[in-house]
Design an enzyme around this catalytic site. Structure first.
Site, short mmCIF file in Angstrom:
data_model
loop_
_atom_site.label_atom_id
_atom_site.label_comp_id
_atom_site.label_asym_id
_atom_site.label_seq_id
_atom_site.Cartn_x
_atom_site.Cartn_y
_atom_site.Cartn_z
N CYS A 197 4.48 -5.93 9.63
CA CYS A 197 3.43 -6.86 10.07
C CYS A 197 2.15 -6.11 10.43
CB CYS A 197 3.87 -7.62 11.32
SG CYS A 197 5.55 -8.23 11.29
N ASP A 198 2.26 -4.96 11.06
CA ASP A 198 1.10 -4.37 11.73
C ASP A 198 0.64 -3.01 11.20
OD1 ASP A 198 1.03 -6.56 13.41
OD2 ASP A 198 2.41 -5.67 14.85
N CYS B 230 7.04 -4.32 14.69
CA CYS B 230 7.16 -4.68 13.27
C CYS B 230 6.15 -3.89 12.43
CB CYS B 230 6.91 -6.18 13.11
SG CYS B 230 6.83 -6.71 11.40
#
Ligand code: NAP
Length: 314
Positions: free
Chosen positions: A137-138, A134
């Site tokens: 997200c990261d 992701c």
């Protein structure tokens, strides 16, 4: 039949949310079951440029938040539970979750799909330590670092483009010498000075003590192995995996007809081969897995449930 729902929807991505909206709006007693959090895969997508009307604020989370608001306003009930098993043999369907049992006249399976893993040694151990599925997200963990993106489809190339906003350099690693992604997306990647392509390569192993420190690549043409080590100053780099998706079909296995890849087969009315059981969204065998087609599936399934309940129970 007080504790029996008209419709229980398993999964709360765009297909499940759309089904819940249509079902609740038709004044059916509706339960939307979400496993971990609402939204499905789309909440890990930074940009939704192709859902009709989503021009401003077109992020996955913002689109899902608006869908959720609509579902709640029409009165659908929501519960968090992980459905482990189902009994579709009777007229009343029974769903068995970790927290309880749910009964319904009709069920819509909208459990979606999950990222496919590379399947190499070290991958699972390094999740959250450099390996990610992701970018939204990261990505910010890799500010000014190097990242590798594995895969050559739309997701890989789009997310590689997104990662260039954070990383110093983004290398797309593809097992062939031609990308699968749409030409328009490819062109953007080829124009981006931060993106490099590593053709005919797969990841054989991911290594690291605490964080990812090296990756072993295999040349798919020659079989030759090579190891890439993190820059000494950086100490680590990112490995973002976008190698497609697998259907989340455990609860439906052996209960409804599926194709060889494990996607549920339905007709145009989203009916499975079991009366009263419908499937919607990415879990279905279908030619295009997008938010717009998931939302359409959910709407069709809910309207068909209404017709089915009317003819079967009234
Ligand atoms: P995908 O189209 O299935 O692409 C998966 C990529 O991973 C392919 O390039 C494949 O290589 C590669 N791959 C698969 N297994 C691998 C392995 N074990 N090792 C290395 N590489 C591997 O998946 P996706 O990109 O996630 O897209 C899924 C669907 O969503 C598609 O229909 C796509 O069009 C759609 N989508 C659309 C958009 C958009 O319209 N903006 C954005 C994202 C996704 P090969 O090419 O050699 O098979």
């Amino acid at each position: 039949m007080n504790n029996i729902y008209d419709v229980v929807i398993i999964g709360s991505g765009p297909a499940g949310l759309s089904a819940a909206l249509y079902s609740a709006r038709a004044r059916l007693k509706t339960l939307l079951l979400e496993r971990i959090k609402v939204g499905g895969q789309i909440v890990i997508t930074h940009e939704v440029a192709n859902y009709p009307g989503s021009v401003r604020e077109a992020t996955g989370p913002s689109l899902i938040a608006r869908m959720e608001e609509q579902v709640v306003s029409f009165g659908a009930e929501r519960k968090k539970d992980n459905i482990k098993d189902a009994d579709f043999s009777g007229e009343i369907k029974v769903l068995k979750g970790e927290k309880g049992e749910y009964r319904a006249k009709a069920v819509i399976i909208a459990t979606g799909a999950a990222p496919r893993h590379i399947g190499c040694p070290g991958e699972n151990e390094m999740i959250g330590k450099g390996v990610s599925y992701c970018a939204t997200c990261d990505a910010d963990f890799f500010q000014d670092l190097e990242v590798f993106v594995i895969g050559g489809g739309d997701s890989a190339v789009e997310e590689a483009l997104y990662l260039t906003k954070f990383a110093r350099k983004v290398t797309i690693v593809h097992r062939r010498d031609e990308l699968r992604a749409a030409k328009s997306i490819q062109e953007k990647a080829f124009r981006n000075p931060k993106i490099e392509l590593k053709w005919n390569s797969v990841v054989e192993e991911i290594k690291g003590d605490g964080m990812v420190e090296s990756v072993v690549f295999k040349d798919t043409k020659t079989g030759e192995l090579s190891e890439y080590f993190a820059d000494e100053e950086d100490g680590t780099f990112g490995v973002f995996v976008f190698t497609g998706y697998l259907p989340i079909n455990d609860l439906a296995k052996g209960k409804v007809r599926m194709n060889e890849a494990g996607y549920i087969i339905t007709n145009d009315s989203m009916e499975t081969d079991v009366p009263g059981v419908y499937a919607a969204g990415d879990i279905r065998e279908k030619p295009l897995r997008q938010v717009v087609t998931a939302a359409a599936d959910g709407a069709i399934a809910a309207v068909q449930c209404e017709k089915y309940i009317e003819t079967t129970f009234d």
